[in-house]
Design an enzyme around this catalytic site. Structure first.
Site, PDB file in Angstrom:
ATOM      1  N   ASN A  78       0.861  -1.288   0.031  1.00 17.39           N
ATOM      2  CA  ASN A  78      -0.175   0.112  -0.031  1.00 17.39           C
ATOM      3  C   ASN A  78       0.655   1.193  -0.029  1.00 17.39           C
ATOM      4  O   ASN A  78       0.452   2.480  -0.087  1.00 17.39           O
ATOM      5  CB  ASN A  78      -0.879   0.074   1.341  1.00 17.39           C
ATOM      6  CG  ASN A  78      -1.822  -1.243   1.289  1.00 17.39           C
ATOM      7  OD1 ASN A  78      -1.493  -2.219   2.319  1.00 17.39           O
ATOM      8  ND2 ASN A  78      -2.763  -1.406   0.235  1.00 17.39           N
ATOM      9  N   ILE A  85       1.077   6.816   0.104  1.00 18.14           N
ATOM     10  CA  ILE A  85       0.205   5.718   1.042  1.00 18.14           C
ATOM     11  C   ILE A  85      -1.095   5.870   0.471  1.00 18.14           C
ATOM     12  O   ILE A  85      -1.805   6.755   0.286  1.00 18.14           O
ATOM     13  CB  ILE A  85       0.187   6.277   2.337  1.00 18.14           C
ATOM     14  CG1 ILE A  85       1.854   6.351   2.754  1.00 18.14           C
ATOM     15  CG2 ILE A  85      -0.403   5.085   3.271  1.00 18.14           C
ATOM     16  CD1 ILE A  85       1.874   7.403   4.274  1.00 18.14           C
ATOM     17  N   CYS A  86      -1.693   4.323   0.128  1.00 14.95           N
ATOM     18  CA  CYS A  86      -3.005   4.203  -0.054  1.00 14.95           C
ATOM     19  C   CYS A  86      -3.635   3.769   1.051  1.00 14.95           C
ATOM     20  O   CYS A  86      -3.809   2.771   1.665  1.00 14.95           O
ATOM     21  CB  CYS A  86      -3.051   3.131  -1.172  1.00 14.95           C
ATOM     22  SG  CYS A  86      -4.786   2.838  -1.641  1.00 14.95           S
ATOM     23  N   LEU A  87      -4.347   5.002   1.603  1.00 15.73           N
ATOM     24  CA  LEU A  87      -5.028   4.775   3.125  1.00 15.73           C
ATOM     25  C   LEU A  87      -6.323   5.613   2.907  1.00 15.73           C
ATOM     26  O   LEU A  87      -6.264   6.978   2.583  1.00 15.73           O
ATOM     27  CB  LEU A  87      -4.187   5.076   4.120  1.00 15.73           C
ATOM     28  CG  LEU A  87      -4.653   5.009   5.389  1.00 15.73           C
ATOM     29  CD1 LEU A  87      -5.151   3.401   5.927  1.00 15.73           C
ATOM     30  CD2 LEU A  87      -3.590   5.537   6.588  1.00 15.73           C
TER      31      LEU A  87
END
Length: 197
Positions: A78, A85-87
């Site tokens: 992620n 950041i993939c969040l």
């Protein structure tokens, strides 16, 4: 005005009551340019790693989320090679989950949790995600190697520098109070870098 007062409160909270394994501070004198550090969690491939992050606070904060990216390279499905950041808490609705009631500490804690529990179903790095799903031993090995290479080099250098500057045990200078102080500081540094020793 709301942004400045809220940032002051948040920075004070981060300085006095930081979440476990997380530190955050101002970079230079700019309140909207922060740096953070997350310690890799126990029983993860990031254990004993020190990961640095850049935290940029937008003009419309807290109505927009902070922009956060890793400065330390990390092997994670992620988090991409540029540190993005993939969040969901880093994005506005409807695709994201950011709310003005969230704060920097909450977001950094969410990133720390993501490090411990990757989400391979929403990856930025498809190859790492596939490895995580279908060849977990290889993922764990690669993540540990990256942690050793990128997130532990600085602390190793700091330890080695401290050890190089200490006198030998039989050296008469050890009895000097300054040297005794340095020796006691080394114990503190060793505990910082190796808390389980």
């Amino acid at each position: 005005m709301q942004r400045a007062s809220r940032l002051k409160r948040e920075l004070h909270m981060l300085a006095t009551e930081p979440p476990p394994g997380i530190t955050c501070w101002q970079d230079k004198d700019q309140m909207d340019d922060l740096r953070a550090q997350i310690l890799g969690g126990a029983n993860t491939p990031y254990e004993k790693g020190v990961f640095k992050l850049e935290v940029i606070i937008p003009e419309r904060y807290p109505f927009e989320p902070p922009q956060i990216r890793f400065l330390t390279p990390i092997y994670h499905p992620n988090i991409d090679s540029a540190g993005r950041i993939c969040l969901d808490v880093l994005k506005l609705p409807p695709k994201g989950a950011w709310r003005p009631s969230l704060n920097i500490a909450t977001v950094l804690t969410s990133i720390q949790l993501l490090m411990s529990e990757p989400n391979p179903d929403d990856p930025l790095m498809a190859d790492i995600s596939s490895e995580f799903k279908y060849n977990k031993p290889a993922f764990l090995k690669n993540a540990r190697q990256w942690t050793e290479k990128h997130a532990r080099q600085k602390q190793k250098a700091d330890e080695e520098e401290m050890l190089d500057n200490l006198p030998e045990a039989g050296d008469s200078r050890v009895h000097n109070s300054t040297q005794k102080r340095k020796a006691s500081q080394l114990v503190g540094i060793e505990k910082k870098f190796h808390p389980d020793v």
